[in-house]
Design an enzyme around this catalytic site. Sequence first.
Site, PDB file in Angstrom:
ATOM      1  N   SER A  34       8.473   4.034   0.187  1.00  0.00           N
ATOM      2  CA  SER A  34       7.413   3.319  -0.515  1.00  0.00           C
ATOM      3  C   SER A  34       7.524   3.524  -2.022  1.00  0.00           C
ATOM      4  O   SER A  34       7.395   2.579  -2.805  1.00  0.00           O
ATOM      5  CB  SER A  34       6.046   3.813  -0.026  1.00  0.00           C
ATOM      6  OG  SER A  34       5.020   3.087  -0.639  1.00  0.00           O
ATOM      7  N   SER A  55       0.872  -1.169   0.000  1.00  0.00           N
ATOM      8  CA  SER A  55       0.000   0.000   0.000  1.00  0.00           C
ATOM      9  C   SER A  55       0.911   1.222   0.000  1.00  0.00           C
ATOM     10  O   SER A  55       1.794   1.354   0.850  1.00  0.00           O
ATOM     11  CB  SER A  55      -0.892  -0.029   1.240  1.00  0.00           C
ATOM     12  OG  SER A  55      -1.883   0.968   1.124  1.00  0.00           O
ATOM     13  N   GLU A  56       0.723   2.110  -0.968  1.00  0.00           N
ATOM     14  CA  GLU A  56       1.750   3.115  -1.246  1.00  0.00           C
ATOM     15  C   GLU A  56       1.905   4.192  -0.180  1.00  0.00           C
ATOM     16  O   GLU A  56       2.847   4.977  -0.232  1.00  0.00           O
ATOM     17  CB  GLU A  56       1.549   3.741  -2.630  1.00  0.00           C
ATOM     18  CG  GLU A  56       0.289   4.548  -2.805  1.00  0.00           C
ATOM     19  CD  GLU A  56      -0.850   3.745  -3.422  1.00  0.00           C
ATOM     20  OE1 GLU A  56      -0.886   2.516  -3.230  1.00  0.00           O
ATOM     21  OE2 GLU A  56      -1.704   4.353  -4.084  1.00  0.00           O
ATOM     22  N   ASN A  57       1.006   4.206   0.806  1.00  0.00           N
ATOM     23  CA  ASN A  57       1.225   5.154   1.898  1.00  0.00           C
ATOM     24  C   ASN A  57       2.284   4.662   2.881  1.00  0.00           C
ATOM     25  O   ASN A  57       2.617   5.373   3.829  1.00  0.00           O
ATOM     26  CB  ASN A  57      -0.084   5.450   2.640  1.00  0.00           C
ATOM     27  CG  ASN A  57      -0.721   4.213   3.235  1.00  0.00           C
ATOM     28  OD1 ASN A  57      -0.773   3.178   2.579  1.00  0.00           O
ATOM     29  ND2 ASN A  57      -1.167   4.295   4.464  1.00  0.00           N
ATOM     30  N   GLY A  58       2.822   3.442   2.650  1.00  0.00           N
ATOM     31  CA  GLY A  58       3.967   3.020   3.459  1.00  0.00           C
ATOM     32  C   GLY A  58       3.813   1.701   4.177  1.00  0.00           C
ATOM     33  O   GLY A  58       4.346   1.525   5.279  1.00  0.00           O
TER      34      GLY A  58
END
Lengths: 232, 232, 219, 219
Positions: free
Chosen positions: C88, C46-49
């Site tokens: 990320s 998930s690209e928020n980290g």
Amino acid sequence: MAGFDKVVSSYQEAMAGLEDNMTVIAGGFGLCGIPEGLIAEIKNKGTKGLTVVSNNCGIDGFGLGILLEDKQIKKMVSSYVGENALFEKQLLNGELEVELTPQGTLAEKMRAGGAGIPAFYTATGYGTPVGEGKESREFNGRQYILEESITGEFAIVKAWKADRYGNCIYRHTAQNFNPMAATAGKITVVEAEEIVEPGELSPTDIQTPGIYVDRVILGQFEKRIEKITTSD
Amino acid sequence: MAGFDKVVSSYQEAMAGLEDNMTVIAGGFGLCGIPEGLIAEIKNKGTKGLTVVSNNCGIDGFGLGILLEDKQIKKMVSSYVGENALFEKQLLNGELEVELTPQGTLAEKMRAGGAGIPAFYTATGYGTPVGEGKESREFNGRQYILEESITGEFAIVKAWKADRYGNCIYRHTAQNFNPMAATAGKITVVEAEEIVEPGELSPTDIQTPGIYVDRVILGQFEKRIEKITTSD
Amino acid sequence: MSLSREQIAQRVAQEFNDGDYVNLGIGIPTLAANYVPADIEVMLQSENGLLGMGPYPTKANVDADMINAGKETVTAATGAAIFSSAESFAMIRGGHVDVTVLGAFEVDQNGNIASYMIPGKLVKGMGGAMDLVAGADNIIVTMMHANKHGESKILTECTLPLTGVSCITKVITDLAYMEIENGEFVLKERAPGVSVEEIRSKTAGQLRVDGDIPEMTFV
Amino acid sequence: MSLSREQIAQRVAQEFNDGDYVNLGIGIPTLAANYVPADIEVMLQSENGLLGMGPYPTKANVDADMINAGKETVTAATGAAIFSSAESFAMIRGGHVDVTVLGAFEVDQNGNIASYMIPGKLVKGMGGAMDLVAGADNIIVTMMHANKHGESKILTECTLPLTGVSCITKVITDLAYMEIENGEFVLKERAPGVSVEEIRSKTAGQLRVDGDIPEMTFV
């Protein structure tokens, strides 16, 4: 199904696929945080013509220095290559090439390589031999040079603890170049002091997420010290 | 002697020096990990003409959204600005400018700003509206665009724990943009859930070293959730 | 019959391999997590980290500091790692994510994708989509083959502003599974009961049909 | 009389301010840590990834994983942080380190420094020196004013390959404390008992001497 279990049980497996003339990116600063067993395996394997990207080249008889004994290294990309008589000899003989790269630029080149950034500008080295032949450019009244990123067929990394999924943590200043090296290898091999089960490392503590790591092997480390300095 | 003690006791002190038309870089993703009290202080202060660099602009009535109420923001640099009716209205009225920046490019621009890298190349946005007017260039057969870094007069950051020296750790995914924002402010202000004494955070656990931080304030957080999704 | 959203997601999940790191966009892509074949493991980024996204939390375990890129509350799977947005996207931009699945308004036969902006409508932003399509080698687009008026969204050339150029390799619609090769859509599978003719009629871009095209199968 | 190495280090330490983050190079610069005035605190940055370097360990506490940039075993001070080389140089390159102290072979009146390479001799490398001089606003060079043959190392223009251009602002030698401004060395202080004439005779670069030049004072 193998899933995400990246643990291999032999050094042969760990370095399988390494061939002559490949580029190997290595973690470590001096002799601190170096993947001792993976380096030894490269020596045993006898692979030649290697380009090795590492801040230093070990010392005579230890660390990356042992790859000089059988002339396995064609080119070193490093910031500092002192403390090594064999290195000096091979360099003067023209048997070894060296590309001196400022330490911060070297770290950033590895990071950029792993992060899909092909090049970046830095003021480091502008107006010096490092900047020669490189594009320079002004931003906000200051001159910068363009530096290209580094990737390699292999990255060899030394971790303190790794889980089976390849998530790694490093111990104290043995971290150094290891996290960046880990991102920049097409095949990244981690040699760890301890292998733990997934979930044992707290998610936020993980310094190298397993997505960068292809193989994990349990190592034993001599951890030689270059300069023992004490207060007593 | 103050030494490295960066703790301030009032929000006025925390945001002292913020003036009209400055650039503020803010951590947070959606409403997660946002410096709620520092944003409220900017609202109270009434500073106008701000350029705010943040992945999002909060929602109506919460987070950075409250700075829209008195038209304090002149320009937003963000990757996603939905979920905010007032934002939409001001944008359509021409009262607000927005520079849409891909999320990864935004994170890297902040990091580069803090790291003294004035610009870098990325494939992100090549051939799209984001790449228009930017230099493009080929590396290894692929096209990349040149993106310049971001710095601001202020950075506002939300930490979980900070020590008096400004060393910070973040909780879970409330980390997000906070570590990069922390590096990119001329004055970096951290609002923390808890302030501890130096030495209480393990050196290797620290995610933002205190060298980036100028002021630390103890905050209280509502931690509003945008989308509560559950399995039961 | 055209596929439901769930069936599209189910077909997407068949593209996953054991050990894949996968980023799923909002909407249909997210549903694919429910259909990962039982004999393989994938890890969701998930690209928020967050690498190793788990299921939604129970009500008692909702935590404002634990969200995904869709801003939904989530949990961390066993062996997860949590990191900054820069890390990320280093992962994403650097090509370390094996599969990216995302929706689109349009794709074209050159692998271009338009997914974030309709001129004249308000632009909310591209979020991480531009980085995701620039970073992954294996990108699967999920979308409806045509709009409500029956107009194809599988085009010769995208008409909307692009999210990325020459990056899409696989498209899974309510009617078909297609790959993009050498400037054309190559029809690989049909939705059950959907004819090649129907697909052809709703495909504005160049469509290659080699021999018999099998129907998709769902377990 | 010309200063000893320890006295040079002592004079360097007088330039530190309370709350400064300081990077000390190998040799004389490292000694400056011993002379930090009692009424201020500084934090030492070591470019291999340590902010808050403490004293050498006791024999019992030597740890191979805890070294400084000189590869010496060290300890971490209270409130220290440990990080990667990329993070360390982000700090350095980004101008977050307040003071950098390093040695040199030559400096010139335009603030150029040559410190890492003597053509004809083996080049061992610049290590972090080029990043340090490119990153810091406040750089103090410690060096001998002249070489063994009495030839000045304080030049109009460096003759050796440069480590950095237009970056040095302060030079502390065995004879003098000078600042570099507008293309000249400005003499600020003399070593105790050293005359302006001696300094002038050993300074090849443009030297400005305004009024009476005080002697350095050591507490």
